[in-house]
Write an enzyme that holds these catalytic residues in place. Structure first.
Site, short mmCIF file in Angstrom:
data_model
loop_
_atom_site.label_atom_id
_atom_site.label_comp_id
_atom_site.label_asym_id
_atom_site.label_seq_id
_atom_site.Cartn_x
_atom_site.Cartn_y
_atom_site.Cartn_z
N SER A 114 0.83 -1.19 0.00
CA SER A 114 0.00 0.00 0.00
C SER A 114 0.88 1.26 0.00
O SER A 114 1.72 1.43 -0.88
CB SER A 114 -0.95 -0.06 1.20
N ASP A 128 -8.88 -3.87 -6.14
CA ASP A 128 -8.37 -3.31 -4.89
C ASP A 128 -9.08 -1.99 -4.61
O ASP A 128 -9.12 -1.10 -5.46
CB ASP A 128 -6.86 -3.09 -5.03
N HIS A 187 -7.45 -5.70 -0.68
CA HIS A 187 -6.31 -4.78 -0.74
C HIS A 187 -5.01 -5.55 -0.63
O HIS A 187 -4.77 -6.22 0.37
CB HIS A 187 -6.44 -3.76 0.39
#
Length: 541
Positions: free
Chosen positions: A253, A482, A510
């Site tokens: 991320s 995502d 995610h």
């Protein structure tokens, strides 16, 4: 940028997460920290390269590499030796590393950064250190290491690498930014992020100002030096202190932005880098937030299709009506919050409920939990389930204490990029675009991007392409549905990095590594253990 990995769990703890003494479920374990935003619902995004640059001339600029030689003023930092000690978690050691608070003036003072490691377990030739970061910005890398990566990464990887984490400056154990106490944060999280009139808009602005003033009062000098570029430079000092010639790294991320920034600054020191759930550093904040809003809508539509196939879906029997029904429920909560049984007296209003739903979008494994929570709220007037999801997102424990995740998140985001909006009128002008991107979440996410307008420190960063010319092969991972880091960001970052290979996971949730795809895991493991990236872009399911 707001790409935190939200802790969502079916464990019976009040907040849905916490220290785990058992091996975590791989589908949830990496949810110890990662991107959503500098406020309750602030989000970030990136789009494909060509269209982005056409609308954003600043993104034509590329991040320049630093000189290969170490400046004399930084030599003491690069030459430091870490003193390892027990840190209370069996099998792990901790140390403190020094870095200059201001790289432009290294003699002006230090910042102390917390580091942790778990030594390689063997057998086999050791490959050095593997640094991990779960995202955020603001997620604790040390908590992630101790609660998941150091015990849940593949055994072969843990056998060959010392697993290492450093909490970035301003985060968790590394001189954390603090802004509000628990009661103040409770009020903040219940703020109406979808103002219906001018009075509510003024109250929202006042809330953002109080948050910013609290952060500024805590450590004004620190706030000027918690940027991603500075954190990346800290990682290079750590690399040297660990005795590694190259950096091996897995970032998820927001951790992909941190890792990509490192590659741009130190391309000759890139070892094996995995950037999972990639961000596009060339986008301005407004574009990032708009794109991520669309990403959450994509994830929500996947949830809607799944929900109507279940007997217990509380949002109707047709996927096309799920969003409308949820939005209508949010409007009811805006007018009349429902009880939760919370000992601190918190009721479930629209803001907390929306945060709870968004929290579950990070992991399709949480969809059943979300259905249960929505059923209880909509049919039994019981908001406890959605409140627990919201608390997991904010990292609030049963005693009303918050980690500094949201404070550090704002501090980094507001320093890295100029604010998306300057005034409430700017938000109102952009609302149609945000509501088109997500009829369910668009309004709240648009207003949430206003917070950086009142930040006490001017931004030092700007959108930049990162090319990292001369770097060793880098794997960029993107998940097609995502919510927090839309798949096109992974394509965009792959197009920028000169040596990147795109690894695609066709699925929900995610990030991808450790989420159950044998194809993804085997590809990344082979790269980490043997240094063999895919010869070309690869797609997995």
């Amino acid at each position: 940028m707001h790409t935190r990995r939200t802790p969502v769990s079916t464990d019976p703890s009040p907040t849905g997460h916490g220290p785990r003494t058992r091996r975590p479920n791989p589908r949830r374990a990496r949810a110890v920290g990662t991107l959503l935003a500098a406020t309750a619902l602030l989000v970030s995004a990136c789009t494909s390269g060509t269209s982005t640059r056409a609308g954003n001339p600043a993104a034509e600029a590329a991040l320049a590499a630093l000189p290969r030689s170490t400046p004399a003023a930084l030599t003491p930092y690069y030459g430091q030796k870490l003193t390892w000690r027990s840190c209370g978690t069996p099998g792990f050691q901790c140390a403190t590393m020094k870095a200059p608070l201001d790289y432009a003036e290294p003699g002006a003072g230090d910042i102390r950064l917390a580091v942790a490691r778990k030594k390689a377990t063997g057998p086999g030739r050791q490959l050095g250190s593997l640094l991990v970061n779960p995202g955020g910005p603001g997620g604790s890398a040390i908590a992630y290491l101790q609660q998941y990566a150091g015990i849940g990464y593949p055994a072969g990887v843990r056998a060959r690498y010392d697993m290492v984490a450093v909490d970035p400056r301003g985060v968790a154990r590394s001189e954390p930014v603090e802004c509000l106490n628990g009661r103040q944060m409770d009020r903040y999280t219940q703020t109406d992020f979808t103002p219906d009139d001018e009075n509510e808009a003024r109250e929202l602005v006042a809330t953002y100002k109080r948050f910013a003033e609290g952060c500024g009062a805590d450590a004004p000098s620190l706030l000027r030096h918690v940027s991603t570029a500075e954190a990346a430079r800290d990682m290079d000092i750590l690399r040297a202190a660990l005795g590694d010639k190259k950096l091996t790294y897995v970032g998820a991320s927001y951790g992909t932005f941190l890792g990509a920034t490192y590659a741009g600054l130190f391309p000759d020191r890139v070892g094996r880098l995995v950037l999972d759930g990639a961000m596009d550093p060339s986008l301005p904040a407004r574009r990032m937030n708009l794109d991520q809003t669309a990403g959450f809508e994509t994830a929500f539509q996947a949830f809607a299709r799944d929900c109507v196939r279940q007997r217990d879906c509380p949002l109707g029997t047709k996927a096309s009506g799920v969003g409308k029904n949820l939005k209508a429920f949010f409007r009811k909560l805006d007018a009349r919050p429902i009880p939760t049984g919370d000992p601190d007296g918190r009721a479930l209003g629209e803001s907390l409920a929306t945060t709870g739903v968004i929290a579950a979008m990070y992991d399709e494994g949480a969809w059943a939990q979300l259905r249960d929570a929505l059923s209880a709220a909509m049919k039994e007037n019981d908001g406890a389930g959605l409140l627990a999801l919201s608390d997991s997102y904010y990292e609030r424990d049963a005693d009303g204490r918050y980690t500094n995740l949201m404070f550090a998140n704002a501090a980094v985001n507001c320093l890295d990029l100029p604010a998306a909006f300057a005034t409430p009128d700017d938000v109102r002008e952009a609302l149609p675009a945000f509501e088109k991107a997500s009829p369910v979440f668009g309004e709240g996410l648009a207003w949430a991007t206003l917070n950086c307008a009142y930040w006490p420190v001017a931004p030092t960063g700007e959108p930049r392409r990162i090319e990292a010319r001369g770097a060793a092969p880098i794997i960029v991972v993107g998940t097609t549905r995502d919510p927090a880091t839309p798949y096109r960001w992974a394509r965009a970052l792959t197009g920028q990095l000169s040596s990147a290979r795109l690894l695609t996971y066709d699925g929900d949730g995610h990030t991808a590594y450790g989420r159950g795809s044998r194809c993804i895991d085997n590809t990344i493991n082979a790269y980490l253990l043997r240094g063999t990236p895919p010869t070309r872009d690869k797609r997995c399911s």
